[in-house]
Scaffold this motif. Structure first.
Motif, PDB file in Angstrom:
ATOM      1  N   THR A 235      -4.950  -0.074 -12.218  1.00  0.00           N
ATOM      2  CA  THR A 235      -6.329  -0.242 -12.713  1.00  0.00           C
ATOM      3  C   THR A 235      -7.098   1.070 -12.604  1.00  0.00           C
ATOM      4  O   THR A 235      -8.207   1.121 -12.080  1.00  0.00           O
ATOM      5  N   LEU A 265      -3.651  -6.760 -15.370  1.00  0.00           N
ATOM      6  CA  LEU A 265      -4.019  -7.998 -14.683  1.00  0.00           C
ATOM      7  C   LEU A 265      -3.046  -8.404 -13.587  1.00  0.00           C
ATOM      8  O   LEU A 265      -3.409  -9.183 -12.688  1.00  0.00           O
ATOM      9  N   PRO A 268      -3.985  -7.549  -9.543  1.00  0.00           N
ATOM     10  CA  PRO A 268      -5.199  -8.245  -9.092  1.00  0.00           C
ATOM     11  C   PRO A 268      -5.055  -9.760  -9.053  1.00  0.00           C
ATOM     12  O   PRO A 268      -5.548 -10.416  -8.126  1.00  0.00           O
ATOM     13  N   TYR A 296     -13.549 -14.884 -16.025  1.00  0.00           N
ATOM     14  CA  TYR A 296     -12.804 -14.086 -17.011  1.00  0.00           C
ATOM     15  C   TYR A 296     -12.786 -14.773 -18.372  1.00  0.00           C
ATOM     16  O   TYR A 296     -13.144 -14.170 -19.400  1.00  0.00           O
ATOM     17  N   SER A 340     -10.427  -7.478 -20.269  1.00  0.00           N
ATOM     18  CA  SER A 340      -9.486  -7.219 -19.175  1.00  0.00           C
ATOM     19  C   SER A 340      -9.818  -5.920 -18.456  1.00  0.00           C
ATOM     20  O   SER A 340      -9.757  -5.840 -17.226  1.00  0.00           O
ATOM     21  N   THR A 344     -11.578  -5.751 -14.589  1.00  0.00           N
ATOM     22  CA  THR A 344     -10.928  -5.010 -13.506  1.00  0.00           C
ATOM     23  C   THR A 344     -11.621  -3.652 -13.423  1.00  0.00           C
ATOM     24  O   THR A 344     -12.562  -3.381 -14.151  1.00  0.00           O
ATOM     25  N   SER A 345     -11.133  -2.796 -12.564  1.00  0.00           N
ATOM     26  CA  SER A 345     -11.736  -1.461 -12.479  1.00  0.00           C
ATOM     27  C   SER A 345     -10.918  -0.459 -13.286  1.00  0.00           C
ATOM     28  O   SER A 345     -10.824   0.702 -12.924  1.00  0.00           O
ATOM     29  N   THR A 346     -10.344  -0.909 -14.389  1.00  0.00           N
ATOM     30  CA  THR A 346      -9.413  -0.065 -15.139  1.00  0.00           C
ATOM     31  C   THR A 346     -10.136   0.984 -15.962  1.00  0.00           C
ATOM     32  O   THR A 346      -9.943   2.177 -15.786  1.00  0.00           O
ATOM     33  N   GLU A 372     -16.937  -6.627 -10.871  1.00  0.00           N
ATOM     34  CA  GLU A 372     -15.521  -6.483 -11.234  1.00  0.00           C
ATOM     35  C   GLU A 372     -14.627  -7.263 -10.277  1.00  0.00           C
ATOM     36  O   GLU A 372     -13.772  -6.726  -9.589  1.00  0.00           O
ATOM     37  N   GLY A 377     -10.303  -4.962  -9.580  1.00  0.00           N
ATOM     38  CA  GLY A 377      -9.322  -3.902  -9.508  1.00  0.00           C
ATOM     39  C   GLY A 377      -8.230  -4.204  -8.500  1.00  0.00           C
ATOM     40  O   GLY A 377      -8.238  -5.228  -7.818  1.00  0.00           O
ATOM     41  N   GLY A 381     -10.794  -6.000  -6.214  1.00  0.00           N
ATOM     42  CA  GLY A 381     -11.207  -7.310  -6.697  1.00  0.00           C
ATOM     43  C   GLY A 381     -11.082  -8.370  -5.624  1.00  0.00           C
ATOM     44  O   GLY A 381     -11.969  -9.213  -5.462  1.00  0.00           O
ATOM     45  N   ASN A 476     -15.188   1.838 -12.596  1.00  0.00           N
ATOM     46  CA  ASN A 476     -14.479   1.363 -13.780  1.00  0.00           C
ATOM     47  C   ASN A 476     -13.961   2.534 -14.603  1.00  0.00           C
ATOM     48  O   ASN A 476     -12.773   2.704 -14.793  1.00  0.00           O
TER      49      ASN A 476
END
Length: 566
Positions: A235, A265, A268, A296, A340, A344-346, A372, A377, A381, A476
């Motif tokens: 992420t 995904l 997490p 989500y 997505s 997340t912290s992507t 998030e 992440g 997360g 992020n």
């Protein structure tokens, strides 16, 4: 194919694969963080070698402040070394003729990658050498993700252990195990899949081709597949090419798009199983997963609906909101990726979030502002939603007069104070950073959209600034677009937000883990609030939404909500 059917099939595929991998991956990670044995197999002796080289005793335990000190020291050294590598890359091998990176960009990038943010205020092809990418940025993609998982493991141990000294594990062991036992093997498999689908892997600088207009064009090459895999799996999100996951060299087909979403995904989601396994009650993990899934899929439904409708003359003619999206992914693949990556912290992107509808852009922005945690992440997360779970337990206990306990540990003033401080860091950074920036006289010149106060252009410009500080403070890294962030103010202020947004919550979470670890376990009684099942899942979901709504509704009303109503 009908867009609704295409969206449904992609979502069903992602959910099916995650369901298959949920138990084995989650239980494997629990074993990694609980086993007392070191790796002895011939192919994994590197772990023992690293312990000896760095003079680490893998059997030693650390208190929370020892754990935090090791983490901060490692991260500070990482920032310094990555900064120096960028500054001197011009005289190092694999430089590709590039000069050293400027001080402001080097600081921002070092802070960004060490904080697992991967915010990029530069064009990678013309700024970073292959050596900097591979030996600097890619390495941080592994270790920054491992740091997040280590903190989550430490917090879980706080619930499980009863230790007078408040020991929460060994940071160095958690860091090495997370990198070598979890991230490296899975990233290797993902990289092979991406290579098989046409993602490039090359240390050449580029090749020449003839464009459609007859002019010569230089196409950049890079070791993409190896970095793309860990960029999504950890992420992280920083693209080795400027167009990120919209570039055909990084994400060439609809299949690679789904594979990258799964990589984002997987850990997490599976960490909720890890949590349930480590605490000895898998219903606890399923409850957290239910909350994550509700948030989500709720925001995914809003984003798909907003982007699938035709708004405006151009959108009506095209049949949908295709501006800023790749034709090979379409609306469903773009919306699924956007939700997505912001859930997340992507921070990776396969479309321009700036081109999304006001409602769709507002949904992905809200996804970050929730903290998030849906599913969040790698590591961040899980510990983020656990902190909110403690607050939910405390609030629920006050409402019904039950003892505020979670997994047998009492929640007193110290624990709730630490949880509240952890939750408040991100909103403070986002709102202060946005507020100071928008009142600066020079800010309007950096906005791609500006105009008279109250006009759609000025409203969209405000949203661009709000998104930038939300992205930086939540680690992020995705950009709304339309905002030029190359000035010293943006480089420094966003860099500070990344560092504070990463390490202040970590300090509070580790202090919380130490406090919980030092407590005795209290058997559940008639006055204990149940924390597994639909009732607590609803309470926790309501707490998450209420905290975000009360904190960010005024800012959202000035930005995406106002724009959507015009």
């Amino acid at each position: 194919m009908n867009p609704a059917l295409a969206a449904g099939l992609q979502v069903a595929l992602v959910v099916a694969v995650l369901a298959i991998l949920y138990v084995p991956v989650g239980d494997y990670m629990a074993k990694v963080y609980t086993t007392d044995t070191d790796l002895r197999s011939a192919d994994l002796r590197l772990e023992s070698f690293l312990y000896r080289l760095c003079r680490i005793d893998p059997r030693a335990e650390q208190t929370w402040y020892g754990y935090a000190g090791s983490l901060l020291g490692f991260s500070a050294a990482s920032v310094l070394l990555l900064y120096l590598l960028q500054r001197v890359q011009g005289v190092l091998p694999l430089g590709g003729g590039l000069d050293g990176v400027s001080p402001a960009v080097a600081f921002n990038t070092a802070a960004s990658f060490v904080a697992n943010t991967n915010w990029q205020s530069y064009v990678p092809e013309t700024t970073m050498s292959h050596l900097t990418q591979a030996a600097g940025l890619a390495v941080q993609n592994f270790v920054s993700a491992a740091v997040g998982m280590a903190v989550a493991a430490a917090l879980i141990r706080g619930f499980v252990r009863v230790s007078r000294g408040g020991e929460v594990g060994n940071f160095w062991v958690d860091l090495v195990r997370g990198s070598l036992r979890i991230l490296l093997p899975i990233a290797f498999v993902v990289a092979l899949v991406l290579l098989s689908q046409g993602v490039i892997q090359s240390f050449h600088t580029g090749f020449a081709s003839t464009g459609l207009d007859g002019t010569s064009v230089t196409n950049a090459l890079a070791p993409v597949a190896s970095q793309e895999a860990i960029k999504e799996l950890g992420t992280n999100g920083g693209g080795i090419l400027a167009a990120n996951s919209a570039h055909p060299f990084e994400n060439p087909t609809p299949l690679t798009n789904v594979v990258e979403i799964l990589a984002i995904l997987l850990i997490p989601v599976a960490l909720t199983r890890t949590f349930g396994t480590m605490v000895g009650d898998r219903r606890q993990g399923l409850t957290l997963l239910a909350v994550m899934s509700t948030l989500y899929f709720g925001l995914l439904a809003v984003t798909l609906a907003a982007e699938s409708g035709a708004r405006g003359a151009a959108a009506t003619a095209a049949g949908s909101m295709m501006e800023g999206k790749e034709v090979r992914f379409g609306i469903p693949g773009s919306a699924l990726f956007a939700v997505s990556t912001t859930g997340t912290s992507t921070g990776a992107v396969n479309s321009a979030h700036d081109s999304m509808s006001p409602l769709g852009g507002g949904a992905v922005l809200l996804n970050m502002l929730l903290g998030e945690i849906a599913p969040g992440g790698v590591g961040t997360g899980l510990y983020g939603i656990l902190v909110l779970a403690l607050i939910a337990v405390f609030v629920g206990g006050l409402l019904v007069g039950r003892t505020p306990e979670y997994l047998g540990k009492k929640l007193g003033q110290r624990e709730i104070t630490l949880a509240a401080l952890s939750v408040l860091v991100m909103p403070a950074l986002v709102l202060i950073g946005t507020g100071v920036t928008v009142i600066l006289g020079s800010t309007a010149g950096y906005l791609g959209n500006s105009g008279d106060p109250g006009s759609p252009q000025s409203i969209h410009g405000f949203t661009e600034v709000l998104y930038a500080y939300a992205s930086a403070s939540n680690n992020n890294g995705s950009a709304f677009g339309g905002l030029t962030v190359t000035s010293d103010w943006f480089q420094s202020s966003l860099g500070v937000c990344m560092l504070l947004g990463r390490f202040l919550p970590i300090l509070f979470v580790l202090a919380l883990a130490g406090s919980l670890s030092a407590q005795r376990r209290t058997p559940a009684g008639a006055g204990t609030l149940p924390t597994a099942g639909p009732m607590f899942a609803g309470l926790l979901t309501g707490t998450v939404v209420l905290v975000a709504a009360l904190t960010f509704f005024p800012a959202l009303a000035l930005g995406p909500i106002s724009e959507a109503l015009q």
